[in-house]
Design a protein around this motif. Structure first.
Motif, mmCIF file in Angstrom:
data_model
loop_
_atom_site.group_PDB
_atom_site.id
_atom_site.type_symbol
_atom_site.label_atom_id
_atom_site.label_comp_id
_atom_site.label_asym_id
_atom_site.label_seq_id
_atom_site.Cartn_x
_atom_site.Cartn_y
_atom_site.Cartn_z
ATOM 1 N N HIS A 38 5.669 75.121 46.078
ATOM 2 C CA HIS A 38 6.029 73.590 45.929
ATOM 3 C C HIS A 38 4.818 72.991 45.697
ATOM 4 O O HIS A 38 4.851 71.965 44.898
ATOM 5 C CB HIS A 38 7.060 73.158 46.920
ATOM 6 C CG HIS A 38 8.383 74.061 46.927
ATOM 7 N ND1 HIS A 38 9.353 73.762 46.120
ATOM 8 C CD2 HIS A 38 8.832 75.068 47.770
ATOM 9 C CE1 HIS A 38 10.379 74.536 46.317
ATOM 10 N NE2 HIS A 38 10.068 75.399 47.327
ATOM 11 N N THR A 39 3.832 73.088 46.582
ATOM 12 C CA THR A 39 2.756 72.480 46.655
ATOM 13 C C THR A 39 1.911 72.421 45.080
ATOM 14 O O THR A 39 1.385 71.591 44.609
ATOM 15 C CB THR A 39 1.694 73.081 47.500
ATOM 16 O OG1 THR A 39 2.395 73.119 49.026
ATOM 17 C CG2 THR A 39 0.512 72.072 47.937
ATOM 18 N N GLU A 42 3.922 70.375 42.529
ATOM 19 C CA GLU A 42 3.583 69.229 42.894
ATOM 20 C C GLU A 42 2.103 68.941 42.192
ATOM 21 O O GLU A 42 1.932 67.765 41.672
ATOM 22 C CB GLU A 42 3.669 68.572 44.159
ATOM 23 C CG GLU A 42 4.951 68.903 44.880
ATOM 24 C CD GLU A 42 6.077 67.930 44.070
ATOM 25 O OE1 GLU A 42 5.898 67.418 43.119
ATOM 26 O OE2 GLU A 42 7.345 68.150 44.564
ATOM 27 N N ASP A 60 4.107 58.115 41.906
ATOM 28 C CA ASP A 60 5.143 59.054 42.659
ATOM 29 C C ASP A 60 4.562 60.284 43.111
ATOM 30 O O ASP A 60 4.939 60.817 44.454
ATOM 31 C CB ASP A 60 6.186 59.341 41.577
ATOM 32 C CG ASP A 60 7.254 59.842 42.079
ATOM 33 O OD1 ASP A 60 8.182 59.529 43.137
ATOM 34 O OD2 ASP A 60 7.872 61.003 41.334
ATOM 35 N N GLU A 61 3.931 61.127 42.179
ATOM 36 C CA GLU A 61 3.433 62.263 42.380
ATOM 37 C C GLU A 61 2.380 62.558 43.746
ATOM 38 O O GLU A 61 2.151 63.482 44.072
ATOM 39 C CB GLU A 61 2.771 62.870 41.106
ATOM 40 C CG GLU A 61 3.883 63.094 39.959
ATOM 41 C CD GLU A 61 5.077 63.994 40.308
ATOM 42 O OE1 GLU A 61 4.971 64.825 41.277
ATOM 43 O OE2 GLU A 61 5.852 63.823 39.658
ATOM 44 N N ASP A 64 4.181 62.784 46.545
ATOM 45 C CA ASP A 64 4.783 64.089 46.730
ATOM 46 C C ASP A 64 3.621 65.016 47.201
ATOM 47 O O ASP A 64 3.919 65.675 48.161
ATOM 48 C CB ASP A 64 5.365 64.636 45.534
ATOM 49 C CG ASP A 64 6.541 64.211 44.949
ATOM 50 O OD1 ASP A 64 7.150 63.358 45.893
ATOM 51 O OD2 ASP A 64 7.031 63.954 43.726
ATOM 52 N N GLN A 68 3.250 67.174 51.178
ATOM 53 C CA GLN A 68 2.882 68.372 51.095
ATOM 54 C C GLN A 68 1.785 68.639 52.223
ATOM 55 O O GLN A 68 1.852 69.631 53.065
ATOM 56 C CB GLN A 68 2.453 68.944 49.837
ATOM 57 C CG GLN A 68 3.575 68.978 48.670
ATOM 58 C CD GLN A 68 4.420 70.024 49.101
ATOM 59 O OE1 GLN A 68 4.343 71.273 49.428
ATOM 60 N NE2 GLN A 68 5.787 69.890 48.944
#
Length: 257
Positions: A38-39, A42, A60-61, A64, A68
């Motif tokens: 997931h890291t 992202e 936004d990113e 995220d 992480q």
């Protein structure tokens, strides 16, 4: 944003991360091996937002990716192997050490010299794997793996002054002459890609982002060609290859107008 507001927001994110780890069944199940995919995802989404120049998406990113960092740091803390504070301090000390032209009396004249010093300093840091290619991760995407190896070789003194366009021409000639020899073609295609990454490195172009940009433009041209065919009353799947190429050429021409 004032620094006290930043500190407050980071503390609130840390508290939220800890609560999720306790109260959310999905978060409770994760470890570093399950969360890292997931890291990586992202990080790619962050790179895409930056490449597109989309500031709202970038904000936004970045959030995220920051989550992480908080989550993985919490996993370290649970094992007694570190904490978010340790991560931040380790990063701070590393940046000071690798910027002697800012925090010491070393003088540099260019960004290239900064990068060379950076790599040389890394080689002297305690606990690092020795050798020219020490600690180059083999699971990097191909273009980035190639560039990393080239940069390390360049730092050791093995590099050309000029952009190696002639290497690409020579490999293409060998590839054309290798028709029918699959093993030779496999090796030469690899050499060609490696040489293209080297050209990108010398031109200071990120090969991964450049390839993704080119792939995106190819996708857009194919979709534009399909729309042109539909406007002409023709079905993309029903026409001949030559007709598809005609529409593709028109789409490419429209792109340049």
């Amino acid at each position: 944003m004032p620094s006290d507001a930043s500190a407050k927001a980071l503390l609130e994110l840390d508290a939220l991360t800890r609560r999720l780890r306790v109260e959310c069944p999905w978060d409770r199940e994760q470890d570093e091996r399950s969360i890292v995919p997931h890291t990586v995802e992202e990080a790619y989404e962050l790179a895409d937002a930056a490449q597109r120049g989309d500031d709202a998406k970038l904000l936004d990113e970045l959030g995220d990716v920051l989550f992480q960092v908080h989550f993985l740091s919490l996993l370290l803390e649970e094992r007694g192997a570190g904490s978010l504070a340790d991560v931040a301090e380790h990063c701070r000390q590393k940046l000071i050490r690798r910027h002697p032209h800012v925090f010491s009396d070393v003088e540099v004249e260019s960004a290239g010299e900064v990068l060379r010093n950076w790599d040389q300093i890394k080689q002297t840091e305690e606990g690092r794997e020795p050798g020219i290619f020490g600690e180059v991760p083999e699971n990097l995407p191909g273009p980035l793996f190639a560039r990393k190896l080239q940069r390390r070789a360049a730092t050791s003194g093995l590099d050309l002054d000029e952009v190696p366009y002639d290497a690409i021409e020579a490999i293409v000639d060998s590839l054309v002459a290798s028709e029918g020899r699959r093993e030779d073609q496999f090796r030469l295609v690899g050499d060609l890609l490696f040489a293209c990454v080297n050209v990108a490195r010398k031109l200071k172009v990120d090969p991964e982002l450049a390839l993704r940009d080119s792939s995106g433009r190819f996708r857009d041209r194919v979709l534009a060609a399909e729309r042109l065919a539909q406007q002409a009353g023709e079905g993309w799947s029903d026409m001949t290859k030559e007709r598809r190429l005609d529409f593709y050429a028109q789409a490419a021409l429209n792109e340049r107008l």
